[in-house]
Motif scaffolding. Structure first.
Motif, PDB file in Angstrom:
ATOM      1  N   ARG A   1      50.376  34.856  51.495  1.00  0.00           N
ATOM      2  CA  ARG A   1      50.470  33.435  51.828  1.00  0.00           C
ATOM      3  C   ARG A   1      50.276  32.534  50.615  1.00  0.00           C
ATOM      4  O   ARG A   1      50.893  31.474  50.515  1.00  0.00           O
ATOM      5  CB  ARG A   1      49.414  33.085  52.887  1.00  0.00           C
ATOM      6  N   ASP A   2      49.400  32.919  49.719  1.00  0.00           N
ATOM      7  CA  ASP A   2      49.064  32.037  48.598  1.00  0.00           C
ATOM      8  C   ASP A   2      48.937  32.875  47.322  1.00  0.00           C
ATOM      9  O   ASP A   2      48.353  33.966  47.352  1.00  0.00           O
ATOM     10  CB  ASP A   2      47.743  31.299  48.875  1.00  0.00           C
TER      11      ASP A   2
ATOM     12  N   ASN B   1      51.479  38.745  58.147  1.00  0.00           N
ATOM     13  CA  ASN B   1      50.041  38.511  58.299  1.00  0.00           C
ATOM     14  C   ASN B   1      49.258  39.773  58.644  1.00  0.00           C
ATOM     15  O   ASN B   1      48.142  39.699  59.152  1.00  0.00           O
ATOM     16  CB  ASN B   1      49.782  37.436  59.361  1.00  0.00           C
TER      17      ASN B   1
ATOM     18  N   LYS C   1      55.474  36.460  46.402  1.00  0.00           N
ATOM     19  CA  LYS C   1      55.588  35.852  47.729  1.00  0.00           C
ATOM     20  C   LYS C   1      56.652  36.527  48.593  1.00  0.00           C
ATOM     21  O   LYS C   1      56.745  36.231  49.789  1.00  0.00           O
ATOM     22  CB  LYS C   1      55.893  34.360  47.603  1.00  0.00           C
TER      23      LYS C   1
ATOM     24  N   GLY D   1      45.909  37.045  52.968  1.00  0.00           N
ATOM     25  CA  GLY D   1      47.160  36.878  52.243  1.00  0.00           C
ATOM     26  C   GLY D   1      47.021  36.181  50.908  1.00  0.00           C
ATOM     27  O   GLY D   1      47.941  35.486  50.454  1.00  0.00           O
TER      28      GLY D   1
ATOM     29  N   TRP E   1      53.056  39.722  53.734  1.00  0.00           N
ATOM     30  CA  TRP E   1      51.671  39.413  54.065  1.00  0.00           C
ATOM     31  C   TRP E   1      51.038  38.399  53.116  1.00  0.00           C
ATOM     32  O   TRP E   1      49.907  37.943  53.333  1.00  0.00           O
ATOM     33  CB  TRP E   1      50.823  40.679  54.082  1.00  0.00           C
TER      34      TRP E   1
END
Length: 483
Positions: free
Chosen positions: A110-111, A31, A104, A76, A108
């Protein structure tokens, strides 16, 4: 059957910056923004370089498939478009899955949001001298699903078979009285045009009349926007084939044959005809190849015709169809087997054929055939540089002596004829045929199709890069070249 597409690759809407290999991505805390050694965009592209196109042998970044990359490292989020060469790309799901997986891996991220599309449609080359707009190599995205728009043109006026094989709701072609445009009928989402749907006329016509009619039906039909137009030619190498190939620019040809040796003679003529018209053949279909009974496979018409065609002309795909009652019943009943029984083994073979053709056409659209073979008149040699191989030089007479056409090979015995090759014959032009062969037009009027496989076999006759050379061929023929 034949596939028609645009001859022009799409110009990228914006360029993609290419970076050096970044296999060692520096570790970062979850993150948190990535290391300053690489920007977030560079890290994403480095990960996407792990996704390899199996046909081109390059990663999707090098192939130019990655478009509209957007990165928000603070939350992210990563999004981009994969712009493929064709809407029916057989590996698009693999690209999407692997791209998501590799991106992925960045701690860092996320999507990941990936949009699939295909290169924008382009008209046929205006300098080709052939009308465009009949079909285009493009894509439409409907409800996030690729829809490949297909048309079928039955060019066999003497024996139109399409009206028997499909059962459209509207069985008669209609014409706009003002524009004279023909409206195709439709079956299972496919636009179809056949002389059998004309509802009038006679199949007893002379060649020029037939050619004119076929040309009119093809060019005046309101096809709309198509990704693929499949043209079913009549048997042989007559006026219809020549007229259509000179009317529109075909992307590729699929050769349909049967296992008998007699069939090889006619098919070889067809391949050479397409070679002269610069239409690459990409697959061989062997009908009535075999049947199975009591757990055994039987070949009532013999074996080997398809393999010989594939070998002699360097064709990349061979698909065999068995003798099965369901296939005949489906064709006679107006419901193709891929519709009537899509899970059957025979339907799967049709799907394999379609995927092979789409793959070959996409390869030619994505990577124009490069000039791997050319004639150097100064050195009097044919230069050959096959993919992944070093260049080698061949005396012209070596290539001519090893021709595999009926002029050089007895079609019945398979033995090489010992007719003397003209010593002064030289290549007047060498043009690539797709990704598998070249057509050589010789100064004495002879036309030769030389597969890359054949040229690779002739490597043993390669000559040094400089100085006078002389080699002796089988049969005592001596080839000389001044380098």
């Amino acid at each position: 059957m034949r596939t028609l597409r645009s001859d022009v690759r799409a110009i990228s809407r914006r360029s993609v910056t290419r970076f050096a290999s970044a296999a060692a991505t520096p570790p970062v805390a979850p993150n948190q923004p990535p290391s300053q050694l690489l920007t977030p965009e560079e890290q994403v592209l480095a990960k996407l370089r792990n996704v390899i196109d199996p046909d081109f042998g390059e990663d999707i970044v090098a192939c130019g498939f990655v478009r509209q990359l957007e990165v928000d490292a603070s939350v992210g989020f990563v999004s981009f478009t994969l712009e493929l060469t064709t809407p029916a790309c057989p590996v698009k799901e693999m690209f999407q899955r692997q791209s998501t997986q590799f991106v992925k891996e960045l701690p860092w991220v996320r999507d990941v949001s990936i949009k699939l599309t295909a290169q924008p449609p382009k008209p046929l080359l205006p300098e080709s001298g052939r009308p465009g707009g009949l079909a285009k190599m493009g894509a439409k995205l409907h409800a996030h699903v690729f829809v490949s728009r297909v048309g079928i043109f039955d060019a066999d006026v003497y024996g139109p078979s399409l009206p028997l094989m499909v059962n459209p709701e509207i069985k008669v072609l209609e014409m706009d009285p003002a524009t004279k445009a023909i409206f195709p009928t439709e079956y299972e989402g496919v636009k179809v045009v056949s002389f059998g749907f004309a509802g009038q006329g006679s199949a007893i016509m002379r060649g020029p009349m037939v050619s004119g009619l076929i040309q009119q039906m093809l060019t005046t039909a309101a096809w709309g926007e198509l990704d693929y137009l499949v043209v079913d030619f009549p048997p042989g190498t007559g006026d219809i084939q020549l007229t259509l190939c000179q009317t529109v620019s075909f992307s590729a040809a699929v050769i349909v044959t049967t296992p008998q040796k007699l069939a090889f003679i006619d098919v070889a003529k067809g391949i050479r005809m397409f070679a002269k018209l610069v239409v690459p053949c990409v697959a061989v279909v062997e009908n009535m190849s075999y049947f199975e009974a009591d757990g055994k496979r039987f070949f009532p018409f013999g074996q080997g015709s398809g393999e010989r065609i594939q070998r002699d002309f360097g064709l990349p795909n061979l698909v065999r169809f068995p003798i099965v009652p369901d296939l005949s019943a489906a064709g006679d009943g107006g419901q193709p087997l891929v519709v009537a029984d899509p899970t059957s083994a025979t339907a799967a073979a049709f799907m394999d054929l379609g995927a092979a053709v789409v793959r070959e056409v996409a390869k030619m659209a994505g990577r124009p055939a490069r000039q791997a073979v050319y004639y150097d008149p100064q050195k009097d040699v044919i230069s050959v540089q096959l993919p992944g191989e070093t260049e080698f030089l061949l005396p012209p007479v070596v290539v001519r002596e090893n021709d595999t056409s009926a002029t050089s090979i007895d079609e019945w015995t398979g033995q090489r004829k010992r007719d003397e090759v003209p010593q002064d014959a030289r290549p007047a032009a060498i043009n690539p045929l797709g990704n598998y062969a070249v057509q050589i037009s010789w100064s004495d009027g002879f036309n030769q199709v030389a597969s890359y496989e054949l040229l690779d076999e002739l490597r043993r006759y390669a000559v040094p890069c400089q100085g006078p050379v002389a080699i002796t061929l089988p049969g005592g023929l001596t080839a000389e070249a001044q380098l």
